[in-house]
Design an enzyme around this catalytic site. Structure first.
Site, mmCIF file in Angstrom:
data_model
loop_
_atom_site.group_PDB
_atom_site.id
_atom_site.type_symbol
_atom_site.label_atom_id
_atom_site.label_comp_id
_atom_site.label_asym_id
_atom_site.label_seq_id
_atom_site.Cartn_x
_atom_site.Cartn_y
_atom_site.Cartn_z
ATOM 1 N N LYS A 75 0.829 -1.213 0.000
ATOM 2 C CA LYS A 75 0.000 0.000 0.000
ATOM 3 C C LYS A 75 0.861 1.260 0.000
ATOM 4 O O LYS A 75 0.395 2.341 -0.352
ATOM 5 C CB LYS A 75 -0.913 0.001 1.215
ATOM 6 C CG LYS A 75 -2.058 -0.982 1.098
ATOM 7 C CD LYS A 75 -3.307 -0.304 0.610
ATOM 8 C CE LYS A 75 -4.244 -1.290 -0.027
ATOM 9 N NZ LYS A 75 -5.437 -0.673 -0.581
ATOM 10 N N ASP A 123 -8.213 0.757 7.081
ATOM 11 C CA ASP A 123 -8.101 -0.382 7.998
ATOM 12 C C ASP A 123 -6.710 -0.397 8.603
ATOM 13 O O ASP A 123 -6.436 -1.155 9.522
ATOM 14 C CB ASP A 123 -8.241 -1.690 7.200
ATOM 15 C CG ASP A 123 -9.686 -2.094 7.024
ATOM 16 O OD1 ASP A 123 -10.510 -1.672 7.840
ATOM 17 O OD2 ASP A 123 -9.982 -2.837 6.072
#
Ligand SMILES: Cc1ncc(COP(=O)(O)O)c(C=O)c1O
Length: 397
Positions: A75, A123
């Site tokens: 990410k 998250d």
């Protein structure tokens, strides 16, 4: 547990906008932008010959994203990249001239960045990337987290100077709250999921992910015949599959999207041949994949270029973490977080099913590529599930 892609658009060419987002030219720009960062080296590609033999495959490679840009997951490529591109664009607009990435450290560009605030819901991993990108350019960041995000993950984001906002409820509630507050305050939302009318920024996030595909192809001795990628909202699966399709056309590898059975929004969308929102069920240990609705851009791409969609269970994900930590033969030990090895878990499950194995052509000629998308991004949880701290696993290499 497995469905073939039967969408009417299956194998249709990608839309022009998606070709531009995910094509090789876009990856050139990602490489150029991310080269400005420290820790920008490519991540390792690990061969697992013992596991490949056990599964009856010709070769198995894992692109290990645990060390990506020092942030623990792939990410790192997406949110931070999008923030940098948005700052360069805003600087160009305000300064009335083209602004190159090498000017990121110039006083003019930093003065523009200092006026900008980037917000997102997360998250864990995406928020870390956005916060790090904002800190790098000298902008502010505000990150919204739902009640289920662990304190360890929150601390890992706050480390980059992000203002943290805890939101009651689940991930969807944090997305809605981030959008509401950002609208009120004039902040820019950098989301890793897209919805009708909000596609460009999530497209930039996906564009960032394509760099790991380019690296993997350069590191592999021969191109893969099969690729399995795990999905939350589908952004990374679509980036990998779309980029491969644009590079290789009809010669592209077979591509399987892997969802947790407890949060199978891509799998259910494939069954319905349309993006569906699924009901919330029990939480999954694959915390980063706990998403209930596909990203629209991701779905548009995957409905054309994914060959199949499948689910794995909780115990499949945990078994893979343990297997990667304590490998057989000469395979290297790999630290893989709860969501990191889920693509590989899908491969192992497919190989264990005679019919599916045959259907997918998973045989001695198959060369499979998977991505370990995260290391131990929550070390306490990792140790509880694997029985060893991450450092001890790495010491076994
Ligand atoms: C480690 C990890 N793997 C996979 C994914 C899935 O990515 P996407 O939501 O783009 O499908 C995520 C998303 O946060 C993640 O953090």
């Amino acid at each position: 547990m497995f469905v073939e892609n039967t969408h009417p658009d299956y194998r249709a060419p990608l839309d022009a906008v998606d070709r531009e987002t995910l094509g090789p030219g876009a990856t050139d720009r990602v490489a150029r932008v991310l080269a400005q960062r420290t820790n920008d080296g490519s991540t390792p590609l690990q061969a697992l010959p013992a596991l490949a033999r056990e599964l009856g495959l010709g070769a198995l490679h894992v692109k290990d994203e645990a060390s990506r840009l020092g942030l623990g997951s792939f990410k790192a490529l997406g949110g931070a990249y999008a923030v940098i591109v948005l700052v360069l664009e805003e600087a160009a607009r305000r300064l009335g001239r083209g602004v190159d990435v090498v000017e990121l450290r110039s006083a003019d560009v930093r003065a523009v960045a200092a006026t900008l605030t980037f917000a997102c819901a997360t998250d864990g991993n995406h928020g870390r990337s956005v916060a790090q990108g904002a800190a790098f350019v000298g902008a502010k960041s505000v990150v919204f987290v739902h009640a289920g995000v662990s304190d360890e993950r929150v601390a890992a984001i706050a480390r980059f100077g992000a203002e943290m906002v805890r939101v009651a409820g689940n991930y969807d509630d944090s997305v809605a709250e981030a959008a509401r507050v950002a609208e009120q305050r004039g902040w820019t939302i950098v989301s890793d999921t897209s919805w009708p009318g909000y596609e460009r920024i999530p497209g930039l996030v996906m564009q960032g992910y394509t760099l790991m595909v380019r690296e993997a192809l350069a590191q592999m001795p021969s191109p893969p015949t099969h690729v399995f990628v795990q999905a939350g909202v589908g952004g990374v699966a679509a980036a990998v599959a779309g980029h491969l399709a644009l590079l290789s056309g009809d010669k592209r590898p077979r591509f399987v999207v892997v969802d947790p059975a407890r949060a199978a929004c891509l799998y259910e969308s494939a069954k319905a041949n349309a993006p569906v929102r699924i009901a919330h069920g029990e939480p999954t240990v694959m915390a980063m994949l706990e998403c209930y609705e596909p990203s629209r851009v991701a779905w548009r791409v995957l409905s054309r270029v994914a060959d199949g969609f499948m689910t794995v269970d909780e115990e499949d994900a945990i078994a893979i973490m343990r297997r990667l930590a304590k490998p057989a033969g000469d395979d290297p030990a790999i630290v893989s977080g709860e969501s990191g090895g889920v693509g590989l878990a899908g491969l192992v499950k497919s190989c264990g099913d005679r019919e599916l194995r045959q259907q997918l052509g998973l045989d001695a000629a198959a060369r499979v590529l998977v991505f370990n998308t995260e290391g131990a991004t929550d070390p306490k949880q990792y140790e509880a599930l694997v029985g060893l701290p991450p450092a001890q696993v790495l010491a076994r290499r």
